[in-house]
Design an enzyme around this catalytic site. Sequence first.
Site, mmCIF file in Angstrom:
data_model
loop_
_atom_site.group_PDB
_atom_site.id
_atom_site.type_symbol
_atom_site.label_atom_id
_atom_site.label_comp_id
_atom_site.label_asym_id
_atom_site.label_seq_id
_atom_site.Cartn_x
_atom_site.Cartn_y
_atom_site.Cartn_z
ATOM 1 C CG HIS A 1 35.267 62.296 62.271
ATOM 2 N ND1 HIS A 1 35.792 63.550 62.047
ATOM 3 C CD2 HIS A 1 35.867 61.828 63.402
ATOM 4 C CE1 HIS A 1 36.681 63.827 62.993
ATOM 5 N NE2 HIS A 1 36.740 62.793 63.822
ATOM 6 C CG LEU A 2 27.858 61.765 60.496
ATOM 7 C CD1 LEU A 2 26.541 62.519 60.643
ATOM 8 C CD2 LEU A 2 27.589 60.289 60.242
ATOM 9 N NE ARG A 3 35.884 61.243 57.263
ATOM 10 C CZ ARG A 3 36.788 61.553 58.168
ATOM 11 N NH1 ARG A 3 36.770 62.753 58.746
ATOM 12 N NH2 ARG A 3 37.709 60.675 58.529
ATOM 13 C CG ASN B 1 37.567 66.921 60.947
ATOM 14 O OD1 ASN B 1 36.420 66.538 61.161
ATOM 15 N ND2 ASN B 1 38.596 66.087 60.917
ATOM 16 C CG HIS C 1 40.033 61.577 70.464
ATOM 17 N ND1 HIS C 1 40.995 62.428 70.939
ATOM 18 C CD2 HIS C 1 39.642 62.101 69.275
ATOM 19 C CE1 HIS C 1 41.184 63.412 70.081
ATOM 20 N NE2 HIS C 1 40.379 63.232 69.067
ATOM 21 C CG ASP D 1 37.928 59.938 66.633
ATOM 22 O OD1 ASP D 1 37.467 60.704 65.756
ATOM 23 O OD2 ASP D 1 39.149 59.822 66.838
#
Length: 346
Positions: free
Chosen positions: A15-17, A41, A174, A247
């Site tokens: 997740h890098l946002r 997401n 995960h 993750d």
Amino acid sequence: MQSITIRRPDDWHLHLRDGAMLEGVIADTSRTFARAIIMPNLVPPVVTTSDATAYRERILKALPAGHRFQPLMTLYLTEHTSPDDVEAGARSGLITAVKLYPAGATTNSHGGVRDMEKAMPVLERMAAIGLPLCVHGEVTTPEVDIFDREAVFIDTVLDPLRRRLPELKVTMEHVTTSDGIDYIKAAKANLAGSITSHHLIINRNAILVGGIRPHYYCLPVAKRENHRLALRAAAVSGDARFFLGTDSAPHVDPLKECACGCAGIYTSINTMSCLAHVFEEEDALDRLEAFTSLNGPAWYGLQPNEERITLSRQAEPVVFPAKIETGAGSVTVFDPMYPLHWHVVA
């Protein structure tokens, strides 16, 4: 052993946002990892190839000068996803996988799939063209205990899907239970699993014993000790069906330290140090490269990286920051609760 040189690793779940958070965290990944599967997401989510193209451009723009890093883009599966758009993105080389979030399973998953039948046209197309499906393997029905969500998902969602579409390539992301490990091991083809560094280190006691510790809360939630040990055994086994997916999921501290805190642990900055510690404990440093650098590329049909990194074991513990500062706010770094002596030196 005082040092180990391996092929440059990849992160098969990251997740890098976006925005200021993306700019604040990307260097912790791109400093060490060559490639990463980027989670879609966001708010709003990355649902079309056009969305993925724009997000990829923002990621590349945020890269520090001199860092060589390839974001591998994914699409967020919805009940309205276009099979033609997915196929076009895959054939162009932009899209590496499609991500299935059961609605409500984790951060920003409310637009996910509620009725699998409505997603079948996309899944059938993916099976036909060989595009992998990455799954967040948990059910979200309220009568299922949170610690049982993964096992129930396997029985009620994943196994029926794989029986219906045996040619669909599925990544269980995960994995947190012995049930998941055993299910992957029993599969004859088209199933693999990513494992995080933190699930190799913590069990659910880390979250709950002695007080609630929100910075150890993630989804899927950490499980009992027997599950952690099963994950360790799989990770260090050399089995090509298991590989690293951190993750790593940054949230600013106020969103973690509150009455209804967000799920996610930020590990990008110290993942390789944690893994070297784990593999050393298991007398398996010779299999670290397979887990971090070889198995994932083989599963996704890519070549392993030619570049190498060296991890060195030093006498004094490596000092990692307790927090990193981003333009969005402070993010607490995962603390494995023991000193780390391995660090990436080149």
